[in-house]
Structures are given as structure tokens and as C-alpha cells.
Design an enzyme around this catalytic site. Structure first.
Site, short mmCIF file in Angstrom:
data_model
loop_
_atom_site.label_atom_id
_atom_site.label_comp_id
_atom_site.label_asym_id
_atom_site.label_seq_id
_atom_site.Cartn_x
_atom_site.Cartn_y
_atom_site.Cartn_z
N HIS A 153 46.32 15.28 -13.97
CA HIS A 153 47.27 14.91 -12.92
C HIS A 153 47.85 16.15 -12.21
CE1 HIS A 153 47.88 10.53 -13.62
NE2 HIS A 153 47.43 10.83 -14.83
N GLU A 186 49.63 16.17 -9.50
CA GLU A 186 50.97 15.86 -8.98
C GLU A 186 52.04 16.02 -10.06
OE1 GLU A 186 49.89 12.06 -10.97
OE2 GLU A 186 48.82 13.63 -9.86
N CYS A 243 42.93 10.39 -12.01
CA CYS A 243 43.01 9.52 -13.19
C CYS A 243 42.46 8.13 -12.87
CB CYS A 243 44.45 9.48 -13.72
SG CYS A 243 44.55 8.88 -15.42
#
Length: 217
Positions: free
Chosen positions: A192, A194, A85
Site C-alpha cells: 500500500h 498510500e 492490493c
């Protein structure tokens, strides 16, 4: 093995990335924006957030901080670098991946789960996926629309890593939302991973990005 997590004023996904690295079997270490020598690291992740409040444009101020020289040094040593990002925007700003991530076609912050196609599975980050496998991860950005002038070269060198499958939430050129350099060792992705590292979050597909880094070291 030790993987650095870069921190800027305004980073807000650094702890998530740190946790996911350890979940994948790696050892994480925070690296602040003013450190320029971390050659002892085996890899680096630049997490998401709003470095320096996204003033001027996303990633612009972060791109002139001392830590960038350390990142470039790792690239010269052929060590994996992943930008997520805001981290992807920074990698575009400093020219380590082709193209830019700019203001969404509908200029608003967009946060939603999306389906993604793994276009290139030969990078360390995507090596645990099958080519063209469809995975699920969230996006959260206002400046994630990908553009590059020389799309033909990007395709011929297999530098497209992720593409939106179905809906394109930000107007990206040819649905592109993840690219790499020619070596495949530097990768910039807007979604994302994560935030998709455990089933309780809604998907664990993203964990493979970090397992890929660990396995490549």
C-alpha cells in the site's frame, strides 16, 4: 490533471488514495463502480479494500461491473492505471496484468511493514526511484501470493515491478509483489503506497508512486 479513484462496495482505502493524490499535486475524483465512461480522466487508481466482501475470490465480482469497461478504455488511450492490493487483484482478474494474486501460503490475513526492491523503475509509478532501490511500505492482504505460469516471459519483458526484499510474507513466486503490462502503464502492486505517503505514518516512500503518476500526465 484529474485522477480517478474507483469505488466499490467494500473499498476502504479510497479516501487514503484520494488524499495522497492531492498530496502529490494531483486532482482526485471518486468514480463509482457503475460508471463506465470517464474518458475525461488522465489516470485511474483502483484502491485496496474488500470489494463485494471478497465473495467467490478477491476481485472476482468487481471484475464484472460496468466500471471495468471504463478502465479498459483508459488503457486503450494509453493512460496510467494503478491497482493497489484489491485493485491489483482486480487487474489480474480482468487480464490487464499477467498472473494472479491468490491465497497466501499461510492462509491468514497478513498485515505488516515490509522491505521492497524496485525491480523496474521505467513505469510512471516507479520512475522516481532508482532501479533496485529498497523502499518500505506495508502489506495487508489474505490473497496476495503472486503466481504466473510463464515467469520467463515476465522477466524478459521487464514486467516485474516490485519484489519482497528478505522475508516473503505470503509465498509469492520469486518474491514478486508488483507487476505491470508490457507498456508499463498498467501496474498492480500488493503493498500500500498510500499508507506510506507521510513520515508520520512510518515512511513516505509510497508518495513517489503518486508523484510519478502526476509527473507522467
Amino acid at each position: 490533471m484529474k485522477i480517478g479513484v474507483i469505488r466499490f462496495p467494500g473499498s476502504n482505502c479510497d479516501r487514503d488514495v484520494y488524499h495522497t493524490i492531492e498530496l502529490a499535486g494531483g486532482e482526485a475524483e471518486y468514480i463509482w463502480w457503475n460508471k463506465d465512461d470517464f474518458s475525461y480522466l488522465d489516470a485511474v487508481v483502483i484502491p485496496g479494500g474488500f470489494s463485494y466482501g471478497d465473495y467467490l475470490r478477491a476481485g472476482a465480482i468487481a471484475s464484472i461491473t460496468p466500471v471495468v469497461e471504463g478502465i479498459k478504455s483508459l488503457v486503450k488511450e494509453e493512460k496510467p492505471v494503478l491497482g493497489i492490493c484489491n485493485g491489483a487483484q482486480i487487474l489480474g482478474e480482468i487480464g490487464l496484468v499477467p498472473g494472479i494474486f491468490t491465497v497466501n501460503e499461510n492462509p491468514k490475513f497478513n498485515c505488516e511493514w515490509v522491505d521492497l526492491k524496485v525491480t523496474n523503475n521505467s513505469t510512471p509509478f516507479t520512475s522516481n526511484f532508482k532501479k533496485n532501490e529498497i523502499i518500505k511500505m506495508p502489506v495487508a492482504h489474505a490473497e496476495g501470493r503472486y503466481f504466473v505460469e510463464d515467469i520467463d516471459t515476465l522477466k524478459s519483458q521487464d514486467q516485474i515491478v516490485l519484489q519482497f526484499e528478505g522475508k516473503i510474507p505470503n509465498g509469492s513466486l520469486e518474491a514478486i509483489t508488483g507487476v505491470c503490462d508490457e507498456s508499463g502503464l498498467v501496474c498492480a502492486v500488493m503493498p500500500h503506497p498510500e499508507r506510506a505517503s507521510e513520515e508520520i505514518l512510518g515512511s513516505s516512500d509510497g508518495l513517489n508512486f503518486f508523484k510519478g503518476i502526476v509527473n507522467s500526465i
